[in-house]
Write an enzyme that holds these catalytic residues in place. Structure first.
Site, mmCIF file in Angstrom:
data_model
loop_
_atom_site.group_PDB
_atom_site.id
_atom_site.type_symbol
_atom_site.label_atom_id
_atom_site.label_comp_id
_atom_site.label_asym_id
_atom_site.label_seq_id
_atom_site.Cartn_x
_atom_site.Cartn_y
_atom_site.Cartn_z
ATOM 1 C CG HIS A 307 -41.060 36.239 148.874
ATOM 2 N ND1 HIS A 307 -40.628 35.203 149.703
ATOM 3 C CD2 HIS A 307 -40.322 36.600 147.658
ATOM 4 C CE1 HIS A 307 -39.349 34.949 148.665
ATOM 5 N NE2 HIS A 307 -39.332 35.795 147.655
ATOM 6 C CG ASP A 311 -36.828 32.349 152.285
ATOM 7 O OD1 ASP A 311 -36.907 33.600 152.353
ATOM 8 O OD2 ASP A 311 -35.843 32.049 153.078
#
Length: 336
Positions: A307, A311
């Site tokens: 992450h 996204d």
């Protein structure tokens, strides 16, 4: 200056040499290293030896003056992977020596094999350095199953290898990586490295632990080439003959826990990669199609991603792209 040439040997315990003067006053060049001395390593080899926690004294150098080259390290690793797992040997010899179940010790302590220790180190590294999240989806494999049934005999007769599911998943994954290049990238400090090639790691179980051989340039492989490579890697994993070169690198990984019966899992990243696809077992389940309940071969998919650079939106769409490619394989042929 040639690559891997030694420019200087620093001996910290000795005083600094005087400024070079006439030839007679110059210090003598360092003596060539002997078998009893620390071998001379280039910076690249030194990093590799340190990363793999190897003892350089045990490695035979084939370079100039016995210098250890990168190829020497790989040859040493290849030799080590052919040795039987000490875990299995120790347990088998200990338990095999007992005459009855009553004499079996309650505990056995054996050292980790080098491979198992390396796997543990990398898994912990991934958990500590990456922000790992997982997104899930399910895929209807009816179309893929029908294709396999329709062309199974012809494909095997033509190419000498069985048409499995993995080639479809590899092709679908490469197509998704082209559309979402961050899943094919890696983090290096504060930089993102975008890879312009698609080296797909295929997680394979072996008697010595999980190994991940690499399908190089998977985007250029046909279905038959992919199936042949995976079959060969599976055989090498079983007999412990995979080379260091075949296990190094990779830009994305596919792990198939379904072959062991896994219904759902959250795969861990293979650092420094930013994504890994988890496949699971195929179950005939009732699903709704066109307002009717039908039985279809369904599989849960899991995508774990870093992450820090990926996204959630991109990760979800990436997994949806793989789902769409598998539910309508003609998209892979038409490149749409």
């Amino acid at each position: 200056v040639e690559a891997d040439d030694v420019l200087a040997v620093i001996e910290p315990e000795k005083p600094a040499a005087r400024k070079p003067g006439p030839a007679a006053d110059r210090p003598a060049p360092p003596e060539k290293s002997t078998g009893s001395q620390e071998p001379v390593l280039t910076p690249a080899v030194r990093r590799l030896v340190k990363e793999l926690k190897l003892d350089p004294i045990k490695i035979t150098g084939t370079g100039k003056d016995g210098r250890i080259l990168k190829s020497d390290v790989m040859a040493y690793l290849d030799k080590q992977t052919s040795i039987r797992d000490p875990d299995a040997e120790t347990v088998a010899s200990t338990l095999g020596a007992t005459e009855s179940p009553a004499e079996t010790p309650a505990e056995q302590r054996v050292p980790m094999s080098r491979l198992r220790a390396r796997i543990a180190e990398r898994l912990v590294q991934a958990q500590q350095t990456a922000a790992i999240l997982t997104t899930f989806n399910e895929v209807n494999l009816q179309s893929v199953s029908e294709l396999r049934i329709r062309y199974r005999e012809t494909f095997e007769k033509e190419h000498g290898v069985r048409l499995g599911f993995m080639s479809f998943f590899v092709r679908a994954t490469v197509d998704a990586l082209k559309k979402f290049p961050l899943l094919n990238a890696s983090v290096d400090g504060t930089d993102i490295i975008y890879h312009g090639y698609y080296d797909i790691g295929i997680a394979v179980g072996s008697p010595r632990g999980l190994v991940v051989p690499i399908l190089r340039n998977a985007d250029e492989l046909s279905f038959a080439d992919t199936e042949k490579a995976i079959k060969q890697y599976g055989q090498k994993a079983q007999d412990g003959s995979l080379s260091y070169e075949e296990l190094s690198g990779g830009t994305f990984t596919i792990s198939n826990g379904g072959v062991y019966g896994s219904m759902l899992s959250t795969p861990i990243l293979n650092p420094p990669q930013s994504g890994i696809l988890g496949m699971h077992n195929i179950i005939q389940r009732p699903v709704a199609e066109n307002g009717e309940v039908v039985i279809r071969p369904m599989m849960y998919l899991a995508l774990s991603y870093d992450h820090r650079i990926v996204d959630g939106k991109d990760a979800v769409q990436f997994l949806v792209t793989i789902k769409e490619n598998l539910e309508d394989p003609s998209r892979l042929l038409l490149d749409i």
